[in-house]
Design a protein around this motif. Structure first.
Motif, PDB file in Angstrom:
ATOM      1  N   LEU A 163      10.620   7.157  -9.236  1.00  0.00           N
ATOM      2  CA  LEU A 163       9.952   6.626 -10.562  1.00  0.00           C
ATOM      3  C   LEU A 163      10.605   7.174 -11.598  1.00  0.00           C
ATOM      4  CD1 LEU A 163       6.335   7.324  -9.234  1.00  0.00           C
ATOM      5  CD2 LEU A 163       7.722   5.021  -8.891  1.00  0.00           C
ATOM      6  N   ALA A 164      11.303   8.236 -11.515  1.00  0.00           N
ATOM      7  CA  ALA A 164      12.189   8.892 -12.819  1.00  0.00           C
ATOM      8  C   ALA A 164      13.196   8.059 -13.340  1.00  0.00           C
ATOM      9  CB  ALA A 164      12.461  10.306 -12.585  1.00  0.00           C
ATOM     10  N   ALA A 165      13.784   7.148 -12.264  1.00  0.00           N
ATOM     11  CA  ALA A 165      14.951   6.174 -12.616  1.00  0.00           C
ATOM     12  C   ALA A 165      14.213   4.814 -13.121  1.00  0.00           C
ATOM     13  CB  ALA A 165      15.738   6.024 -11.244  1.00  0.00           C
ATOM     14  N   LYS A 166      13.267   4.732 -13.753  1.00  0.00           N
ATOM     15  CA  LYS A 166      12.782   3.491 -14.409  1.00  0.00           C
ATOM     16  C   LYS A 166      12.134   2.730 -13.356  1.00  0.00           C
ATOM     17  CE  LYS A 166      15.456   4.132 -18.645  1.00  0.00           C
ATOM     18  NZ  LYS A 166      16.503   3.586 -19.444  1.00  0.00           N
ATOM     19  N   VAL A 167      11.725   3.132 -12.211  1.00  0.00           N
ATOM     20  CA  VAL A 167      10.969   2.106 -11.270  1.00  0.00           C
ATOM     21  C   VAL A 167       9.560   2.322 -11.696  1.00  0.00           C
ATOM     22  CG1 VAL A 167      10.595   1.524  -8.931  1.00  0.00           C
ATOM     23  CG2 VAL A 167      12.793   2.233  -9.590  1.00  0.00           C
ATOM     24  N   LYS A 168       9.037   1.117 -11.794  1.00  0.00           N
ATOM     25  CA  LYS A 168       7.366   1.139 -12.176  1.00  0.00           C
ATOM     26  C   LYS A 168       6.540   1.506 -10.771  1.00  0.00           C
ATOM     27  CE  LYS A 168       3.757  -1.775 -14.237  1.00  0.00           C
ATOM     28  NZ  LYS A 168       3.509  -3.095 -14.413  1.00  0.00           N
ATOM     29  N   ALA A 169       5.738   2.267 -11.049  1.00  0.00           N
ATOM     30  CA  ALA A 169       4.781   2.799 -10.068  1.00  0.00           C
ATOM     31  C   ALA A 169       3.539   1.529  -9.756  1.00  0.00           C
ATOM     32  CB  ALA A 169       4.109   4.084 -10.373  1.00  0.00           C
ATOM     33  N   GLU A 170       3.762   0.866  -8.723  1.00  0.00           N
ATOM     34  CA  GLU A 170       2.672  -0.286  -8.499  1.00  0.00           C
ATOM     35  C   GLU A 170       2.259  -0.065  -6.881  1.00  0.00           C
ATOM     36  OE1 GLU A 170       3.408  -4.245 -10.092  1.00  0.00           O
ATOM     37  OE2 GLU A 170       5.453  -3.448  -9.887  1.00  0.00           O
ATOM     38  N   PRO A 171       0.906  -0.091  -6.781  1.00  0.00           N
ATOM     39  CA  PRO A 171       0.488   0.007  -5.382  1.00  0.00           C
ATOM     40  C   PRO A 171       0.945  -0.861  -4.377  1.00  0.00           C
ATOM     41  CG  PRO A 171      -1.141  -0.881  -6.755  1.00  0.00           C
ATOM     42  CD  PRO A 171      -0.271  -0.337  -7.748  1.00  0.00           C
ATOM     43  N   ASN A 172       1.076  -0.533  -3.086  1.00  0.00           N
ATOM     44  CA  ASN A 172       1.628  -1.796  -2.169  1.00  0.00           C
ATOM     45  C   ASN A 172       0.352  -1.861  -1.513  1.00  0.00           C
ATOM     46  OD1 ASN A 172       2.390  -2.751   0.245  1.00  0.00           O
ATOM     47  ND2 ASN A 172       3.625  -1.069   0.921  1.00  0.00           N
ATOM     48  N   TRP A 173      -0.306  -3.087  -1.538  1.00  0.00           N
ATOM     49  CA  TRP A 173      -1.566  -3.139  -1.066  1.00  0.00           C
ATOM     50  C   TRP A 173      -1.596  -3.482   0.273  1.00  0.00           C
ATOM     51  CZ3 TRP A 173      -5.524  -1.680  -3.488  1.00  0.00           C
ATOM     52  CH2 TRP A 173      -5.396  -1.805  -5.244  1.00  0.00           C
ATOM     53  N   ASN A 174      -0.536  -3.621   1.046  1.00  0.00           N
ATOM     54  CA  ASN A 174      -0.412  -3.676   2.535  1.00  0.00           C
ATOM     55  C   ASN A 174      -0.562  -2.234   3.048  1.00  0.00           C
ATOM     56  OD1 ASN A 174       0.220  -6.564   2.691  1.00  0.00           O
ATOM     57  ND2 ASN A 174       2.391  -6.282   2.450  1.00  0.00           N
ATOM     58  N   GLN A 175       0.075  -1.308   2.756  1.00  0.00           N
ATOM     59  CA  GLN A 175      -0.215   0.141   2.938  1.00  0.00           C
ATOM     60  C   GLN A 175      -1.609   0.592   2.709  1.00  0.00           C
ATOM     61  OE1 GLN A 175       1.859   1.926   4.726  1.00  0.00           O
ATOM     62  NE2 GLN A 175       0.281   3.445   4.747  1.00  0.00           N
ATOM     63  N   TRP A 176      -2.118   0.249   1.712  1.00  0.00           N
ATOM     64  CA  TRP A 176      -3.469   0.527   1.259  1.00  0.00           C
ATOM     65  C   TRP A 176      -4.461  -0.139   2.160  1.00  0.00           C
ATOM     66  CZ3 TRP A 176      -5.013   4.679  -1.044  1.00  0.00           C
ATOM     67  CH2 TRP A 176      -4.054   5.294  -2.090  1.00  0.00           C
ATOM     68  N   SER A 177      -4.124  -1.337   2.398  1.00  0.00           N
ATOM     69  CA  SER A 177      -5.238  -1.761   3.651  1.00  0.00           C
ATOM     70  C   SER A 177      -5.022  -1.165   4.787  1.00  0.00           C
ATOM     71  CB  SER A 177      -4.678  -3.462   3.878  1.00  0.00           C
ATOM     72  OG  SER A 177      -5.514  -3.914   4.738  1.00  0.00           O
ATOM     73  N   ASP A 178      -4.019  -0.770   5.179  1.00  0.00           N
ATOM     74  CA  ASP A 178      -3.860  -0.164   6.651  1.00  0.00           C
ATOM     75  C   ASP A 178      -4.562   1.369   6.516  1.00  0.00           C
ATOM     76  OD1 ASP A 178      -2.481  -2.118   7.740  1.00  0.00           O
ATOM     77  OD2 ASP A 178      -0.607  -1.349   7.585  1.00  0.00           O
ATOM     78  N   TYR A 179      -4.314   1.959   5.435  1.00  0.00           N
ATOM     79  CA  TYR A 179      -4.980   3.150   5.296  1.00  0.00           C
ATOM     80  C   TYR A 179      -6.516   3.156   5.339  1.00  0.00           C
ATOM     81  CZ  TYR A 179      -6.422   7.425   2.866  1.00  0.00           C
ATOM     82  OH  TYR A 179      -7.333   8.539   2.386  1.00  0.00           O
ATOM     83  N   LEU A 180      -6.939   1.987   4.562  1.00  0.00           N
ATOM     84  CA  LEU A 180      -8.694   2.099   4.330  1.00  0.00           C
ATOM     85  C   LEU A 180      -8.932   1.508   5.477  1.00  0.00           C
ATOM     86  CD1 LEU A 180      -8.446   0.238   0.579  1.00  0.00           C
ATOM     87  CD2 LEU A 180      -9.052   2.689   1.249  1.00  0.00           C
ATOM     88  N   ARG A 181      -8.577   0.628   6.243  1.00  0.00           N
ATOM     89  CA  ARG A 181      -9.222   0.209   7.474  1.00  0.00           C
ATOM     90  C   ARG A 181      -8.867   1.027   8.751  1.00  0.00           C
ATOM     91  NH1 ARG A 181      -7.317  -5.020   8.993  1.00  0.00           N
ATOM     92  NH2 ARG A 181      -5.043  -4.486   8.114  1.00  0.00           N
ATOM     93  N   PHE A 182      -7.734   1.797   8.788  1.00  0.00           N
ATOM     94  CA  PHE A 182      -7.350   2.355  10.067  1.00  0.00           C
ATOM     95  C   PHE A 182      -6.995   3.732   9.966  1.00  0.00           C
ATOM     96  CE2 PHE A 182      -5.321  -2.029  10.771  1.00  0.00           C
ATOM     97  CZ  PHE A 182      -6.415  -2.464  11.272  1.00  0.00           C
TER      98      PHE A 182
END
Length: 608
Positions: A163-182
């Motif tokens: 992120l320090a190399a100017k990469v924007k922090a955005e949520p990966n909703w596929n991963q969040w879905s796996d976390y929330l459901r499983f």
């Protein structure tokens, strides 16, 4: 142990690499350096925590004698002394394991990693061939994150560095879905950040002519062992020889080494092995402690008879949790395990205060040898399929209580549970948009013909151990502590997956061969055969229900949580009220709500 970072491509700023290096200085406070080639196509950064050969000559980035290869490396190659004997044609300038990697790559190419016993994440730039070779250890003990877009590769030991190399922090909703459901974390190559990935364990990454490719170099299912793994004596003797060798290798260090102890069998085994092999005049052990004796493992550690280890404990109180939860969210870069992780972070703060740069822990035994109770019905299901219900109930009378679970396993749809066997999810609290158009189950490969080894494989490579390794690497390195994993020596892993399942789980419970070995090592102490696995080792549930309820409600009632759109806040409010009033065997779903909100506050609402 160190931090690595790199940028490869035609259009990048050197200041970005500098920021990446600065971002990871906690991983290597002894030296920071970089390599940038003349064309400014490749930049490699390194933060060094000096462990082997403390001289300046052993710093990274390190270049081979020809000047062609440049290496950055995070981890340890424990068998570097033995490998050095096979590399006598190379003129060594240091006594470090780092230079052994360069010599090994010159001789064996990318196959060199198959000869390493260790934990590592490394990158080698070949200037002549204009190519990059990266590799991660077999079990993924050391992290390697990367981002590849517009023909530019950015990689690092931590996501914050990317992120320090100017990469924007955005949520990966596929991963969040796996976390929330499983409740799934670190189960695939995806992270919680969009377009930022993990190099899978046991894989190489190659970059040449702007083409990114991957190669798996190790499969545990392909390994074979030259003994009768159904024979208890042969198997126990073989395992003990592996354990003594890996203990000796993991104690190689030019700086002081300590050990992290709990009240469990695995930890006791590690302590006995270290106590036997340590050459240090003063070796310390560290244990997380709580005032409530129900959860205090130090009381069990104190009874362990050790000759060369001085035992210390670190106390965690409920007052520590709110502040450290925010701090750990930034350190972890992903959801983490709640109070146990916070307590373990405090333990590593104590190790740092004692100026000990290396510590050993006993991860892996439960995942390898069926230590968790929820894995036992998978073994019972295999027995039913082979010998029938009557045979199972004769041999394992306690299996009757798991009949419905066994039937669901045989039918192919087992329920997702926590390590203590209780359900840890409350999916009714998740807004429908995060439940729709998603897979009903996690897609995880099943390479074995029996249920038990498949579920142990899943735990080891996808659903359990990877998240533990990530959490423990991040919290230990935040304190500049190298955390070693002797029981995750790949030779022990290969043995475990070849071991007869009846030597893992029998009438007395899981980890039978480990219990049998401990009985032998302690002069016939039969208590290890009967000792039960402790599932609940922190007061998290009690604290979230009582002492920390005000803090929990401040998060769940916050405007950001209400407008986030992830949870149905009315359902959350109702579930938490019920939790406070009636209690629960499991508080993972409460911590999931907290984890999620703190992550979004830290990485999305604020600029990192």
């Amino acid at each position: 142990m160190c931090g690595i970072s790199g940028i490869i491509g035609n259009d990048w700023e050197e200041s970005s690499l500098d920021k990446m290096i600065t971002c990871q200085i906690h991983r290597g406070p002894n030296n920071s350096a970089k390599f940038v080639d003349e064309s400014k196509f490749v930049g490699l950064g390194h933060n060094r925590l000096s462990i082997q050969d403390l001289r300046e000559e052993a710093n990274c980035p390190m270049t081979d004698n020809s000047g062609n290869l440049t290496l950055i490396f995070n981890g340890e190659i424990y068998n570097f002394i033995e490998l050095r004997e096979q590399l006598k044609e190379y003129t060594f300038k240091t006594s470090s394991d780092t230079e052994v990697i360069l010599a090994a790559y010159l001789k064996w190419g990318k196959q060199c990693v198959t000869k390493f016993i260790g934990m590592f994440a490394l990158a080698i730039w070949d200037n002549k061939n204009h190519s990059l070779f990266c590799s991660r250890d077999r079990l993924g003990i050391k992290p390697f994150y990367y981002y590849y877009k517009n023909n530019t590769l950015i990689f690092a030991s931590e996501i914050k560095s990317i992120l320090a190399a100017k990469v924007k922090a955005e949520p990966n909703w596929n991963q969040w879905s796996d976390y929330l459901r499983f409740g799934a974390m670190d189960h695939s190559h995806e992270t919680f950040f969009k377009d930022i990935y993990m190099l899978p364990a046991g894989h190489n990454l190659l970059l040449h002519n702007f083409e990114l490719s991957f190669q798996r170099y190790w499969n545990v299912e392909d390994a074979s062992i030259g003994i009768d793994t159904s024979d208890l004596k042969q198997s126990t003797d073989y395992l003990y020889s592996l354990l003594t060798d890996t203990a000796s290798l993991h104690l190689r260090s030019d700086v002081p080494v300590s050990v992290n102890l709990s009240g469990g069998i695995d930890s006791n085994l590690l302590a006995l092995l270290i106590d036997k092999h340590t050459t240090s005049d003063t070796c310390y052990s560290f244990t997380s402690s709580f005032e409530d004796k129900t959860y205090d493992e130090y009381q069990y550690v104190k009874t362990l008879k050790l000759n060369n280890i001085t035992k210390l404990s670190t106390l965690t109180n409920f007052e520590d949790i709110p502040t450290l939860a925010y701090k750990l969210t930034k350190i972890q870069e992903a959801p983490f395990g709640g109070v146990p992780t916070i307590a373990y972070y405090k333990l590593h703060q104590s190790i740092k205060e004692h100026k000990i740069p290396v510590s050993l822990e006993g991860q892996g035994i439960d995942e390898l040898f069926g230590g968790y109770t929820y894995t036992h019905p998978y073994h019972y299901a295999d027995i039913v399929k082979t010998h029938g219900w009557t045979f199972l109930l004769q041999e394992y009378p306690n299996a009757a209580q798991y009949r419905k679970v066994i039937e669901s396993i045989i039918e192919g749809h087992p329920e997702t549970v926590s390590q203590d066997g209780t359900s840890h999810l409350r999916t009714q609290a998740i807004n429908k948009e995060h439940l729709s158009n998603k897979n009903e189950q996690l897609k995880i490969v099943s390479p074995y013909s029996d249920n038990l080894r498949d579920t142990l494989y899943k735990d080891l490579f996808h659903t359990k151990l990877p998240r533990v390794l990530r959490m423990n690497d991040k919290l230990s390195m935040s304190q500049s502590i190298e955390l070693r994993e002797p029981f995750l020596d790949h030779r022990i892993v290969e043995f475990a997956f070849n071991l007869d399942n009846n030597l893992k789980i029998n009438r007395s419970g899981g980890k039978f061969i480990i219990r049998h070995l401990m009985q032998n090592l302690t002069g016939g102490d039969s208590s290890y055969i009967k000792k039960l696995k402790m599932s609940v080792v922190t007061p998290q549930t009690t604290w979230l229900q009582n002492e920390l309820s005000g803090w929990v409600e401040s998060i769940l009632n916050s405007q950001s949580f209400k407008t986030r759109g992830i949870f149905d806040t009315q359902v959350v409010k109702s579930l938490y009220a019920d939790f406070k009033t009636h209690g629960s065997n499991n508080s993972s779903y409460i911590w999931q709500w907290i984890n999620t909100e703190l992550w979004f506050q830290t990485f999305i609402d604020q600029a990192i």
